[in-house]
Design a protein around this motif. Structure first.
Motif, PDB file in Angstrom:
ATOM      1  N   GLU A 165      -0.434   0.111   1.164  1.00 45.35           N
ATOM      2  CA  GLU A 165       0.407   0.009  -0.483  1.00 45.35           C
ATOM      3  C   GLU A 165       0.170   1.240  -1.460  1.00 45.35           C
ATOM      4  OE1 GLU A 165      -1.282  -3.979  -1.477  1.00 45.35           O
ATOM      5  OE2 GLU A 165      -0.663  -5.342   0.050  1.00 45.35           O
ATOM      6  N   ALA A 166      -1.137   1.245  -1.696  1.00 43.39           N
ATOM      7  CA  ALA A 166      -1.620   2.825  -2.703  1.00 43.39           C
ATOM      8  C   ALA A 166       0.080   3.824  -2.081  1.00 43.39           C
ATOM      9  CB  ALA A 166      -2.789   2.945  -3.230  1.00 43.39           C
ATOM     10  N   ARG A 167      -0.072   4.403  -1.312  1.00 45.14           N
ATOM     11  CA  ARG A 167       0.885   5.449  -0.110  1.00 45.14           C
ATOM     12  C   ARG A 167       1.889   5.133   0.074  1.00 45.14           C
ATOM     13  NH1 ARG A 167      -0.792   5.107   4.775  1.00 45.14           N
ATOM     14  NH2 ARG A 167      -2.510   5.460   4.409  1.00 45.14           N
ATOM     15  N   LYS A 168       2.551   3.750   0.004  1.00 46.81           N
ATOM     16  CA  LYS A 168       4.186   3.785  -0.762  1.00 46.81           C
ATOM     17  C   LYS A 168       4.143   3.383  -2.034  1.00 46.81           C
ATOM     18  CE  LYS A 168       4.584   0.449   3.069  1.00 46.81           C
ATOM     19  NZ  LYS A 168       4.521  -0.922   3.921  1.00 46.81           N
ATOM     20  N   GLN A 169       3.420   3.069  -3.140  1.00 43.64           N
ATOM     21  CA  GLN A 169       3.934   3.440  -4.182  1.00 43.64           C
ATOM     22  C   GLN A 169       3.302   4.864  -4.647  1.00 43.64           C
ATOM     23  OE1 GLN A 169       4.124   2.155  -6.859  1.00 43.64           O
ATOM     24  NE2 GLN A 169       4.071  -0.314  -6.013  1.00 43.64           N
ATOM     25  N   MET A 172       6.593   6.172  -3.717  1.00 40.04           N
ATOM     26  CA  MET A 172       7.874   5.522  -4.376  1.00 40.04           C
ATOM     27  C   MET A 172       8.205   6.957  -5.609  1.00 40.04           C
ATOM     28  SD  MET A 172       8.337   1.958  -3.725  1.00 40.04           S
ATOM     29  CE  MET A 172       8.643   1.442  -5.307  1.00 40.04           C
ATOM     30  N   ARG A 173       7.024   6.961  -6.156  1.00 40.36           N
ATOM     31  CA  ARG A 173       6.463   7.411  -7.103  1.00 40.36           C
ATOM     32  C   ARG A 173       7.534   9.374  -7.235  1.00 40.36           C
ATOM     33  NH1 ARG A 173       0.619   6.616  -8.938  1.00 40.36           N
ATOM     34  NH2 ARG A 173       0.613   4.870  -7.814  1.00 40.36           N
ATOM     35  N   LEU A 174       6.896   9.626  -5.919  1.00 43.97           N
ATOM     36  CA  LEU A 174       7.514  10.597  -5.886  1.00 43.97           C
ATOM     37  C   LEU A 174       8.909  11.138  -5.253  1.00 43.97           C
ATOM     38  CD1 LEU A 174       6.763  13.362  -4.973  1.00 43.97           C
ATOM     39  CD2 LEU A 174       6.210  12.828  -2.486  1.00 43.97           C
ATOM     40  N   LYS A 175       9.305  10.689  -4.320  1.00 48.30           N
ATOM     41  CA  LYS A 175      10.872   9.840  -4.836  1.00 48.30           C
ATOM     42  C   LYS A 175      11.846  10.442  -5.888  1.00 48.30           C
ATOM     43  CE  LYS A 175      11.409   8.595   0.586  1.00 48.30           C
ATOM     44  NZ  LYS A 175      11.324   7.135   0.935  1.00 48.30           N
ATOM     45  N   GLU A 176      10.797   9.417  -6.684  1.00 43.03           N
ATOM     46  CA  GLU A 176      11.537   9.537  -8.516  1.00 43.03           C
ATOM     47  C   GLU A 176      11.509  10.417  -8.927  1.00 43.03           C
ATOM     48  OE1 GLU A 176      11.261   6.806 -12.523  1.00 43.03           O
ATOM     49  OE2 GLU A 176       9.872   6.314 -10.660  1.00 43.03           O
ATOM     50  N   VAL A 177      10.242  11.194  -8.821  1.00 36.29           N
ATOM     51  CA  VAL A 177      10.452  12.357  -9.480  1.00 36.29           C
ATOM     52  C   VAL A 177      11.213  13.423  -8.697  1.00 36.29           C
ATOM     53  CG1 VAL A 177       9.166  14.811  -9.506  1.00 36.29           C
ATOM     54  CG2 VAL A 177       8.327  12.307 -10.425  1.00 36.29           C
TER      55      VAL A 177
END
Length: 185
Positions: A165-169, A172-177
């Motif tokens: 779950e932490a890796r998925k989060q 997701m944050r990396l894709k947003e950046v």
């Protein structure tokens, strides 16, 4: 004592501080105005003093700061900056003015509060309208603030999540950046 031409021109009286009875608050801003531009920082200093205003240099108090109005504390429990440990009689803290004008009210109190602790104090710092136009509009500033808070909340939740779950989060944050960077270019 300072004497010039046989006349006393300066004196200096040293007094020991008595029992701490109050908190003295002041803005260490060299008399400058606080500008409501979302980035103006003010150093606010709290001092433990006796009834005559003498700062009690040797004490082991902690001061908790609270804020109301168009400002925010640049401090948190997680970074051990609020409550702030008193060092040599004072405890400084940073206050950031928001983009709205008004009065920022800072409250300081000793923790834990008891019958023989210093009385709380309040300081009001007025803010003035920014002379130059803001580069970021209000909506963008609010979005940045929400994004920052969400990131803090996610990092605090990460400790309770599984590694997947932490890796998925994180992904997701990396894709947003990455999206934000491509929008910028």
């Amino acid at each position: 004592m300072g004497i010039v031409d046989g006349k006393v021109v300066a004196t200096h009286k040293v007094m020991p501080a008595r029992r701490p009875s109050k908190i003295i608050l002041w803005a260490d801003n060299e008399g400058t105005e606080t500008i409501a531009d979302g980035s103006d920082l003010i150093t606010v200093i709290a001092a433990i003093a006796d009834e005559n205003g003498n700062i009690k240099r040797l004490n082991n108090y902690h001061i908790k700061f609270e804020i109301e109005g168009p400002g925010e504390l640049v401090a948190s429990k997680e970074t051990f900056t609020n409550p702030r440990e008193v060092q040599w009689g004072t405890a400084p803290i940073l206050v950031r003015a928001k983009a709205q004008t008004g009065n920022i009210k800072i409250k300081a109190s000793v923790v834990p509060y008891g019958t023989h602790t210093s009385m709380p104090a309040e300081l009001i710092i007025p803010t003035t309208k920014a002379i130059h136009p803001l580069i970021a509009d209000e909506d963008e500033l609010n979005l940045q603030l929400r994004t920052h808070r969400n990131q803090q909340n996610l990092s605090s939740y990460d400790h309770g999540q599984s590694s997947d779950e932490a890796r998925k989060q994180s992904q997701m944050r990396l894709k947003e950046v990455e999206k934000q960077q491509s929008d910028f270019e």
